[in-house]
Design a protein around this motif. Structure first.
Motif, PDB file in Angstrom:
ATOM      1  N   CYS A  63       1.094  -1.306   0.187  1.00 42.84           N
ATOM      2  CA  CYS A  63      -0.382  -0.351   0.354  1.00 42.84           C
ATOM      3  C   CYS A  63       0.819   1.403   0.269  1.00 42.84           C
ATOM      4  CB  CYS A  63      -0.876  -0.004   1.313  1.00 42.84           C
ATOM      5  SG  CYS A  63      -1.654   1.209   1.578  1.00 42.84           S
ATOM      6  N   ALA A  64       1.768   1.102   0.766  1.00 38.93           N
ATOM      7  CA  ALA A  64       2.664   2.600   0.730  1.00 38.93           C
ATOM      8  C   ALA A  64       1.774   3.385   2.025  1.00 38.93           C
ATOM      9  CB  ALA A  64       3.532   3.157  -0.644  1.00 38.93           C
ATOM     10  N   VAL A  65       1.850   5.185   1.407  1.00 35.00           N
ATOM     11  CA  VAL A  65       1.038   5.841   1.291  1.00 35.00           C
ATOM     12  C   VAL A  65      -0.898   6.150   1.753  1.00 35.00           C
ATOM     13  CG1 VAL A  65       3.025   7.462   2.342  1.00 35.00           C
ATOM     14  CG2 VAL A  65       2.083   7.257   0.081  1.00 35.00           C
ATOM     15  N   GLY A  66      -0.830   5.228  -0.032  1.00 33.83           N
ATOM     16  CA  GLY A  66      -2.383   4.676  -0.507  1.00 33.83           C
ATOM     17  C   GLY A  66      -2.657   5.797  -1.623  1.00 33.83           C
ATOM     18  N   PHE A  67      -1.597   5.917  -1.942  1.00 34.40           N
ATOM     19  CA  PHE A  67      -1.167   6.363  -3.690  1.00 34.40           C
ATOM     20  C   PHE A  67      -2.411   6.056  -4.916  1.00 34.40           C
ATOM     21  CE2 PHE A  67      -0.244   7.886  -8.057  1.00 34.40           C
ATOM     22  CZ  PHE A  67      -0.792   8.899  -8.257  1.00 34.40           C
ATOM     23  N   SER A  68      -1.557   4.297  -4.918  1.00 29.51           N
ATOM     24  CA  SER A  68      -1.881   3.210  -5.842  1.00 29.51           C
ATOM     25  C   SER A  68      -3.792   3.045  -5.883  1.00 29.51           C
ATOM     26  CB  SER A  68      -1.351   2.547  -6.234  1.00 29.51           C
ATOM     27  OG  SER A  68      -1.054   1.509  -4.946  1.00 29.51           O
ATOM     28  N   ALA A  69      -3.730   2.850  -4.476  1.00 23.48           N
ATOM     29  CA  ALA A  69      -5.572   2.201  -4.006  1.00 23.48           C
ATOM     30  C   ALA A  69      -6.046   3.629  -4.246  1.00 23.48           C
ATOM     31  CB  ALA A  69      -5.128   1.758  -2.899  1.00 23.48           C
ATOM     32  N   LEU A  70      -5.694   5.020  -3.806  1.00 24.38           N
ATOM     33  CA  LEU A  70      -6.834   6.136  -4.688  1.00 24.38           C
ATOM     34  C   LEU A  70      -6.936   6.508  -5.265  1.00 24.38           C
ATOM     35  CD1 LEU A  70      -5.272   8.416  -1.292  1.00 24.38           C
ATOM     36  CD2 LEU A  70      -8.316   7.037  -1.947  1.00 24.38           C
ATOM     37  N   LEU A  71      -6.096   5.403  -6.656  1.00 19.84           N
ATOM     38  CA  LEU A  71      -6.278   6.172  -8.128  1.00 19.84           C
ATOM     39  C   LEU A  71      -6.992   4.789  -8.486  1.00 19.84           C
ATOM     40  CD1 LEU A  71      -3.911   7.040 -10.367  1.00 19.84           C
ATOM     41  CD2 LEU A  71      -4.437   4.722 -10.869  1.00 19.84           C
ATOM     42  N   MET A  72      -6.826   3.926  -7.900  1.00 23.38           N
ATOM     43  CA  MET A  72      -8.198   2.760  -8.088  1.00 23.38           C
ATOM     44  C   MET A  72      -9.238   3.073  -7.785  1.00 23.38           C
ATOM     45  SD  MET A  72      -5.784  -1.081  -7.995  1.00 23.38           S
ATOM     46  CE  MET A  72      -5.056  -0.847  -6.692  1.00 23.38           C
ATOM     47  N   ALA A  73      -9.671   3.746  -6.808  1.00 30.18           N
ATOM     48  CA  ALA A  73     -10.541   3.687  -5.893  1.00 30.18           C
ATOM     49  C   ALA A  73     -11.149   4.490  -7.233  1.00 30.18           C
ATOM     50  CB  ALA A  73     -10.345   3.801  -4.707  1.00 30.18           C
ATOM     51  N   ALA A  74     -10.262   6.413  -7.336  1.00 28.68           N
ATOM     52  CA  ALA A  74     -11.062   7.097  -7.802  1.00 28.68           C
ATOM     53  C   ALA A  74     -11.734   6.742  -9.492  1.00 28.68           C
ATOM     54  CB  ALA A  74      -9.758   8.045  -7.913  1.00 28.68           C
ATOM     55  N   TYR A  75     -11.449   5.668 -10.222  1.00 29.43           N
ATOM     56  CA  TYR A  75     -11.267   5.590 -11.481  1.00 29.43           C
ATOM     57  C   TYR A  75     -11.985   4.053 -11.645  1.00 29.43           C
ATOM     58  CZ  TYR A  75      -8.145   9.415 -12.641  1.00 29.43           C
ATOM     59  OH  TYR A  75      -7.698  10.477 -12.546  1.00 29.43           O
ATOM     60  N   THR A  76     -12.765   3.480 -10.743  1.00 28.72           N
ATOM     61  CA  THR A  76     -13.491   2.477 -10.594  1.00 28.72           C
ATOM     62  C   THR A  76     -14.982   2.800  -9.956  1.00 28.72           C
ATOM     63  OG1 THR A  76     -12.736   1.890  -8.383  1.00 28.72           O
ATOM     64  CG2 THR A  76     -12.142   0.720 -10.238  1.00 28.72           C
ATOM     65  N   ASP A  77     -16.068   1.919 -10.560  1.00 26.24           N
ATOM     66  CA  ASP A  77     -17.602   1.641  -9.716  1.00 26.24           C
ATOM     67  C   ASP A  77     -17.442   2.027  -8.340  1.00 26.24           C
ATOM     68  OD1 ASP A  77     -17.642   1.802 -12.890  1.00 26.24           O
ATOM     69  OD2 ASP A  77     -18.581   0.535 -12.733  1.00 26.24           O
ATOM     70  N   ALA A  78     -18.959   2.758  -8.366  1.00 30.62           N
ATOM     71  CA  ALA A  78     -18.918   3.317  -6.339  1.00 30.62           C
ATOM     72  C   ALA A  78     -18.908   2.229  -5.680  1.00 30.62           C
ATOM     73  CB  ALA A  78     -20.326   3.862  -6.510  1.00 30.62           C
ATOM     74  N   ASP A  79     -19.640   1.079  -6.084  1.00 31.37           N
ATOM     75  CA  ASP A  79     -19.427  -0.875  -5.985  1.00 31.37           C
ATOM     76  C   ASP A  79     -18.282  -1.403  -5.740  1.00 31.37           C
ATOM     77  OD1 ASP A  79     -19.541  -1.570  -8.395  1.00 31.37           O
ATOM     78  OD2 ASP A  79     -21.375  -2.424  -7.754  1.00 31.37           O
ATOM     79  N   THR A  80     -17.386  -0.613  -6.101  1.00 31.53           N
ATOM     80  CA  THR A  80     -15.812  -1.468  -6.182  1.00 31.53           C
ATOM     81  C   THR A  80     -15.315  -1.950  -4.749  1.00 31.53           C
ATOM     82  OG1 THR A  80     -15.629  -0.752  -8.272  1.00 31.53           O
ATOM     83  CG2 THR A  80     -13.158  -1.237  -7.326  1.00 31.53           C
TER      84      THR A  80
END
Length: 214
Positions: A63-80
């Motif tokens: 995860c590190a500081v969460g950048f890539s998780a937040l990127l994936m969250a930002a570009y996926t549907d609400a139910d992901t």
């Protein structure tokens, strides 16, 4: 040729429209603090895969500081739903703070601890796994990743070329990197020869693999 590849990457990256402003700010902060995060072309590929695959249940190893998780969250549907694993105690509170600020839809769950142990306790059902942890451990994480990945699911592994070290002779890399070098070569061989996977190796970023579970 290395210089030519750098110029090509720079040109391609110059065409990218960029991310949401909060992601740009997180990226700047991470780079200032010398926290390793995914490169620009890796970000572009991840966003493409989110749009193409529309994953519903994502696992991130590292995860590190969460950048890539937040990127994936930002570009996926609400139910992901996104589950991410981190063991480095210094980075966990930073990631939690970033998720508290920016994961407004509550998509992300952070699991603290060693991925070797955590993976063993996860149930099957993931349709997308992003591997971005300690490179020398990829080969050890693979059996559990295969166990919990759905058929037709995608395993994406980052930093597999080790800045070019992986295709050098073991004697051409520094002694302290030889174990990682050997394990990454073993990992790439396994990805290409495992009967459960169809894998392509890309030169995006510092090398990425895309593996579909058959």
């Amino acid at each position: 040729m290395v210089g030519e590849n750098d110029r090509i990457s720079s040109f391609i990256n110059s065409l990218d429209p960029g991310n949401l402003p909060f992601l740009d700010e997180l990226e700047r902060a991470a780079l200032e603090d010398q926290v390793p995060i995914i490169r620009k072309d890796t970000q572009a590929l991840l966003k493409f895969l989110m749009a193409q695959n529309k994953p519903r249940n994502i696992l991130e190893v590292g995860c590190a500081v969460g950048f890539s998780a937040l990127l994936m969250a930002a570009y996926t549907d609400a139910d992901t739903k996104i589950t991410t694993i981190e063991k480095f105690e210094k980075r966990i509170p930073v990631a939690r703070e970033n998720f508290s600020k920016y994961d407004t839809e509550g998509k992300i769950t952070l699991l603290e601890g060693d991925a070797t142990d955590i993976l063993k306790g996860l149930d099957p059902g993931y349709d997308f796994i992003f591997m971005d942890a300690a490179k020398g451990q990829y080969i050890n994480f693979l059996p559990d990743c295969l166990r919990i990945l759905n058929k037709g699911g995608l395993l994406v592994s980052d930093n597999v070329l080790q800045d070019g070290d992986v295709f050098e002779s073991r004697f051409a890399v520094t002694r302290r990197n030889r174990t990682i070098h050997a394990r990454m070569r073993e990992y790439l061989y396994e990805l290409k020869h495992n009967d459960q996977l169809n894998t392509v190796i890309l030169t995006v970023g510092d090398g990425m693999t895309l593996s579909v579970k058959l």
